[in-house]
Design a protein around this motif. Sequence first.
Motif, PDB file in Angstrom:
ATOM      1  N   LEU A  63      34.011  41.930   8.101  1.00 10.54           N
ATOM      2  CA  LEU A  63      34.127  41.010   9.240  1.00 10.54           C
ATOM      3  C   LEU A  63      35.474  41.174   9.946  1.00 10.54           C
ATOM      4  O   LEU A  63      35.540  41.123  11.176  1.00 10.54           O
ATOM      5  CB  LEU A  63      33.956  39.563   8.770  1.00 10.54           C
ATOM      6  CG  LEU A  63      32.539  39.147   8.428  1.00 10.54           C
ATOM      7  CD1 LEU A  63      32.529  37.763   7.799  1.00 10.54           C
ATOM      8  CD2 LEU A  63      31.659  39.185   9.664  1.00 10.54           C
ATOM      9  N   ARG A  64      36.539  41.372   9.176  1.00  9.89           N
ATOM     10  CA  ARG A  64      37.863  41.580   9.762  1.00  9.89           C
ATOM     11  C   ARG A  64      37.833  42.790  10.706  1.00  9.89           C
ATOM     12  O   ARG A  64      38.364  42.757  11.804  1.00  9.89           O
ATOM     13  CB  ARG A  64      38.914  41.759   8.674  1.00  9.89           C
ATOM     14  CG  ARG A  64      40.299  42.077   9.234  1.00  9.89           C
ATOM     15  CD  ARG A  64      41.377  42.145   8.156  1.00  9.89           C
ATOM     16  NE  ARG A  64      41.881  40.798   7.938  1.00  9.89           N
ATOM     17  CZ  ARG A  64      41.687  40.075   6.839  1.00  9.89           C
ATOM     18  NH1 ARG A  64      41.048  40.581   5.824  1.00  9.89           N
ATOM     19  NH2 ARG A  64      42.185  38.864   6.739  1.00  9.89           N
ATOM     20  N   GLU A  65      37.179  43.836  10.259  1.00 10.43           N
ATOM     21  CA  GLU A  65      37.086  45.059  11.065  1.00 10.43           C
ATOM     22  C   GLU A  65      36.249  44.825  12.323  1.00 10.43           C
ATOM     23  O   GLU A  65      36.583  45.295  13.405  1.00 10.43           O
ATOM     24  CB  GLU A  65      36.463  46.165  10.216  1.00 10.43           C
ATOM     25  CG  GLU A  65      36.624  47.532  10.765  1.00 10.43           C
ATOM     26  CD  GLU A  65      37.969  48.146  10.450  1.00 10.43           C
ATOM     27  OE1 GLU A  65      38.334  49.083  11.159  1.00 10.43           O
ATOM     28  OE2 GLU A  65      38.659  47.693   9.514  1.00 10.43           O
ATOM     29  N   LEU A  66      35.143  44.085  12.179  1.00  7.62           N
ATOM     30  CA  LEU A  66      34.306  43.772  13.342  1.00  7.62           C
ATOM     31  C   LEU A  66      35.028  42.853  14.324  1.00  7.62           C
ATOM     32  O   LEU A  66      34.788  42.899  15.526  1.00  7.62           O
ATOM     33  CB  LEU A  66      32.993  43.111  12.892  1.00  7.62           C
ATOM     34  CG  LEU A  66      31.988  44.011  12.192  1.00  7.62           C
ATOM     35  CD1 LEU A  66      30.846  43.176  11.607  1.00  7.62           C
ATOM     36  CD2 LEU A  66      31.448  45.065  13.138  1.00  7.62           C
ATOM     37  N   LEU A  67      35.916  42.033  13.796  1.00  4.77           N
ATOM     38  CA  LEU A  67      36.648  41.075  14.622  1.00  4.77           C
ATOM     39  C   LEU A  67      37.801  41.723  15.399  1.00  4.77           C
ATOM     40  O   LEU A  67      38.216  41.196  16.433  1.00  4.77           O
ATOM     41  CB  LEU A  67      37.195  39.965  13.721  1.00  4.77           C
ATOM     42  CG  LEU A  67      37.688  38.697  14.373  1.00  4.77           C
ATOM     43  CD1 LEU A  67      36.565  37.999  15.109  1.00  4.77           C
ATOM     44  CD2 LEU A  67      38.283  37.768  13.324  1.00  4.77           C
ATOM     45  N   ALA A  68      38.300  42.840  14.947  1.00  2.01           N
ATOM     46  CA  ALA A  68      39.490  43.460  15.557  1.00  2.01           C
ATOM     47  C   ALA A  68      39.357  43.682  17.065  1.00  2.01           C
ATOM     48  O   ALA A  68      40.262  43.301  17.822  1.00  2.01           O
ATOM     49  CB  ALA A  68      39.843  44.758  14.834  1.00  2.01           C
ATOM     50  N   PRO A  69      38.268  44.258  17.571  1.00  2.00           N
ATOM     51  CA  PRO A  69      38.194  44.432  19.027  1.00  2.00           C
ATOM     52  C   PRO A  69      38.080  43.103  19.775  1.00  2.00           C
ATOM     53  O   PRO A  69      38.554  42.978  20.907  1.00  2.00           O
ATOM     54  CB  PRO A  69      36.952  45.305  19.246  1.00  2.00           C
ATOM     55  CG  PRO A  69      36.227  45.346  17.960  1.00  2.00           C
ATOM     56  CD  PRO A  69      37.163  44.912  16.880  1.00  2.00           C
ATOM     57  N   LEU A  70      37.491  42.096  19.136  1.00  2.00           N
ATOM     58  CA  LEU A  70      37.396  40.774  19.762  1.00  2.00           C
ATOM     59  C   LEU A  70      38.771  40.120  19.825  1.00  2.00           C
ATOM     60  O   LEU A  70      39.104  39.430  20.786  1.00  2.00           O
ATOM     61  CB  LEU A  70      36.412  39.893  18.994  1.00  2.00           C
ATOM     62  CG  LEU A  70      35.038  40.495  18.705  1.00  2.00           C
ATOM     63  CD1 LEU A  70      34.129  39.474  18.049  1.00  2.00           C
ATOM     64  CD2 LEU A  70      34.413  41.054  19.954  1.00  2.00           C
ATOM     65  N   ARG A  71      39.559  40.353  18.786  1.00  2.00           N
ATOM     66  CA  ARG A  71      40.932  39.853  18.771  1.00  2.00           C
ATOM     67  C   ARG A  71      41.706  40.468  19.942  1.00  2.00           C
ATOM     68  O   ARG A  71      42.465  39.779  20.626  1.00  2.00           O
ATOM     69  CB  ARG A  71      41.572  40.243  17.432  1.00  2.00           C
ATOM     70  CG  ARG A  71      43.059  40.067  17.309  1.00  2.00           C
ATOM     71  CD  ARG A  71      43.486  38.666  16.912  1.00  2.00           C
ATOM     72  NE  ARG A  71      43.553  37.793  18.047  1.00  2.00           N
ATOM     73  CZ  ARG A  71      43.287  36.486  18.011  1.00  2.00           C
ATOM     74  NH1 ARG A  71      42.913  35.910  16.914  1.00  2.00           N
ATOM     75  NH2 ARG A  71      43.391  35.749  19.087  1.00  2.00           N
ATOM     76  N   ALA A  72      41.512  41.757  20.188  1.00  3.34           N
ATOM     77  CA  ALA A  72      42.219  42.438  21.279  1.00  3.34           C
ATOM     78  C   ALA A  72      41.821  41.846  22.633  1.00  3.34           C
ATOM     79  O   ALA A  72      42.688  41.609  23.496  1.00  3.34           O
ATOM     80  CB  ALA A  72      41.936  43.939  21.236  1.00  3.34           C
ATOM     81  N   VAL A  73      40.532  41.583  22.839  1.00  2.00           N
ATOM     82  CA  VAL A  73      40.063  40.975  24.094  1.00  2.00           C
ATOM     83  C   VAL A  73      40.676  39.588  24.262  1.00  2.00           C
ATOM     84  O   VAL A  73      41.168  39.220  25.332  1.00  2.00           O
ATOM     85  CB  VAL A  73      38.517  40.892  24.113  1.00  2.00           C
ATOM     86  CG1 VAL A  73      38.013  40.007  25.243  1.00  2.00           C
ATOM     87  CG2 VAL A  73      37.913  42.285  24.217  1.00  2.00           C
ATOM     88  N   THR A  74      40.660  38.815  23.189  1.00  2.00           N
ATOM     89  CA  THR A  74      41.201  37.454  23.226  1.00  2.00           C
ATOM     90  C   THR A  74      42.702  37.467  23.484  1.00  2.00           C
ATOM     91  O   THR A  74      43.207  36.684  24.302  1.00  2.00           O
ATOM     92  CB  THR A  74      40.881  36.730  21.901  1.00  2.00           C
ATOM     93  OG1 THR A  74      39.469  36.732  21.716  1.00  2.00           O
ATOM     94  CG2 THR A  74      41.386  35.308  21.905  1.00  2.00           C
TER      95      THR A  74
END
Length: 196
Positions: A63-74
């Motif tokens: 999940l951390r890995e899947l979240l990384a690009p979303l973190r960048a957008v946010t």
Amino acid sequence: MAIAESKRRRRTVQEARAEILAAASALLRERPSDTVTVSAIMSRTTLSRKSFYVYFPDRVALLRELLAPLRAVTDAAIARWRTATDPRPAARAALESAARMYQRDGAVLRTLAEASQRDAEAAGLWREFLEPLEQAAAETISRADARLPHESIARALVAMNVHYLLDEVVGAEPEVLDTAVDTLAAIWERTLYPHD
């Protein structure tokens, strides 16, 4: 024959991880998160179930890995909001960015939010995702009216955004996004600028 050959084919670490991440992401869009098990994910890949643990120590790491690009957008949306001369249109743009992200990738966010209720590591990851949003909101609220309890209001508004976007826009049609953004923007503006 092609599948057997692809199973025997050596992959780089990056290729194997990408295959697992793609399978997990697809499953999260199709099924309730509690049915997206390691076995289910690996059945969608050309890798063995055991190889999951070669690339990811557990589901939270995935999940951390899947979240990384979303973190960048946010983070990019937060940076634009923080540095804007006029915070109102910048806040609306940040809400629009969030609504598009939830529409496209809300299944990952929902899975993490649900996992955070029963797993301490997932809860920490979810807090890491929310805290920059809350900090940016608290700064904006403090600038609008320093007398307000800015940290508490920020947490409440961010929690409202998250739950509303999870309920309303995950996988929704594009026209739903405008209504969602209008609704959230109206609440933020009336909270921060009640006399305008």
